[in-house]
Design an enzyme around this catalytic site. Structure first.
Site, short mmCIF file in Angstrom:
data_model
loop_
_atom_site.label_atom_id
_atom_site.label_comp_id
_atom_site.label_asym_id
_atom_site.label_seq_id
_atom_site.Cartn_x
_atom_site.Cartn_y
_atom_site.Cartn_z
N LYS A 13 41.52 17.09 -34.65
CA LYS A 13 40.62 17.81 -33.74
C LYS A 13 40.98 17.53 -32.27
CE LYS A 13 36.66 16.06 -35.24
NZ LYS A 13 36.99 15.28 -36.43
N ARG A 88 27.38 17.48 -35.77
CA ARG A 88 27.83 16.80 -36.98
C ARG A 88 26.76 16.76 -38.06
NH1 ARG A 88 31.98 13.34 -34.41
NH2 ARG A 88 33.09 12.09 -35.93
N ARG A 127 47.02 5.71 -37.03
CA ARG A 127 46.42 5.72 -35.69
C ARG A 127 45.89 4.32 -35.33
NH1 ARG A 127 41.72 9.97 -34.42
NH2 ARG A 127 40.40 8.46 -35.43
N ARG A 133 41.97 1.89 -32.58
CA ARG A 133 40.56 2.27 -32.54
C ARG A 133 39.78 1.42 -33.53
NH1 ARG A 133 38.85 8.59 -32.53
NH2 ARG A 133 37.25 7.87 -33.97
N ARG A 144 33.17 6.97 -42.74
CA ARG A 144 33.20 8.22 -41.96
C ARG A 144 33.45 9.42 -42.86
NH1 ARG A 144 37.68 6.29 -38.32
NH2 ARG A 144 37.67 8.26 -37.21
P1 AMP Z 1 34.97 11.02 -33.21
O1 AMP Z 1 35.80 10.58 -32.06
O2 AMP Z 1 34.47 12.44 -33.08
O3 AMP Z 1 35.63 10.76 -34.54
O4 AMP Z 1 33.65 10.12 -33.17
C1 AMP Z 1 33.71 8.71 -33.31
C2 AMP Z 1 32.35 8.14 -33.69
O5 AMP Z 1 31.38 8.46 -32.67
C3 AMP Z 1 31.74 8.70 -34.97
O6 AMP Z 1 32.21 8.04 -36.13
C4 AMP Z 1 30.25 8.44 -34.72
O7 AMP Z 1 29.93 7.05 -34.90
C5 AMP Z 1 30.12 8.75 -33.25
N1 AMP Z 1 29.83 10.19 -33.01
C6 AMP Z 1 30.62 11.06 -32.32
N2 AMP Z 1 30.05 12.28 -32.29
C7 AMP Z 1 28.89 12.18 -32.99
C8 AMP Z 1 27.86 13.09 -33.33
N3 AMP Z 1 27.91 14.40 -32.97
N4 AMP Z 1 26.81 12.64 -34.07
C9 AMP Z 1 26.72 11.35 -34.44
N5 AMP Z 1 27.66 10.41 -34.18
C10 AMP Z 1 28.74 10.82 -33.44
#
Ligand code: AMP
Length: 191
Positions: A13, A88, A127, A133, A144
């Protein structure tokens, strides 16, 4: 123009969002990036979400909806917005729809990247080595994926039911190949 780039963790993404942002002149809004910046700066929000994120769980809807509500007007001031990592949950999607309809806007397209799960896990573990990360550990990755199947996939049906075009695009191949598919699926010529 309001678009959503959608897909499981590791589907690419972020990589594709950067290309879409350039080609279609949309403002990229990544809730994961925003939250990681809050954690890095040690803000009150960062302190609240740090452990949740490291475990691979979703942060509460109200918190993330407030963040997006605060950022959306500025992002919308340009030609459009590309949301990455949001919504999400169906609750987040409903909150987004309400925010947008208050302004007379709506979600115009959803691009959903599709990658087999075994490849996703390989990519995320890779990654972890490159970017370090905190949530790219095997246990957090599992959590996740679980959250994605349990809560996030339903967001696609939410938009299908509302008649928003949901474009399923294979996320396997080089970033250029995937971007070519996205460009064809969304059908917007580059700016
Ligand atoms: P990402 O970088 O989009 O994979 O997000 C990393 C982490 O941030 C996720 O595993 C969640 O813990 C948190 N997070 C990001 N966006 C959301 C969202 N829209 N709703 C809830 N948690 C989020």
């Amino acid at each position: 123009m309001i678009g959503i780039i959608f897909g499981p963790p590791g589907s690419g993404k972020g990589t594709q969002a950067a290309r879409i942002e350039d080609a279609f002149r949309l403002k990229h809004l990544s809730t994961g990036d925003i939250l990681r910046a809050e954690v890095a700066r040690g803000t009150p929000v960062g302190k609240e979400v740090g452990r949740i994120m490291a475990a691979g769980d979703l942060v509460p809807d109200e918190l993330i909806v407030d963040i997006v509500r605060g950022r959306l007007p500025e992002a919308e001031a340009g030609e459009g917005v590309l949301l990455d990592g949001f919504p999400r949950t169906v609750g987040q999607a409903q909150a987004l729809d309400n925010m947008l309809s208050d302004e007379g806007h709506k979600v115009d397209f959803v691009v959903a990247l599709d990658v087999p799960e075994a490849e996703l896990v390989d990519r995320l573990l890779h990654r972890a080595e490159v970017e370090g990360r905190e949530d790219d550990t095997r246990q957090a990755i599992e959590e996740r994926m679980h959250e994605y199947h349990k809560l996030t996939e339903a967001v696609l049906d939410h938009y299908r039911r509302k008649g928003v075009p949901v474009q399923l695009v294979s996320g396997v191949g080089s970033p250029d190949q995937v971007f070519g598919r996205i460009r064809r699926a969304v059908g917007i010529s580059s700016a």
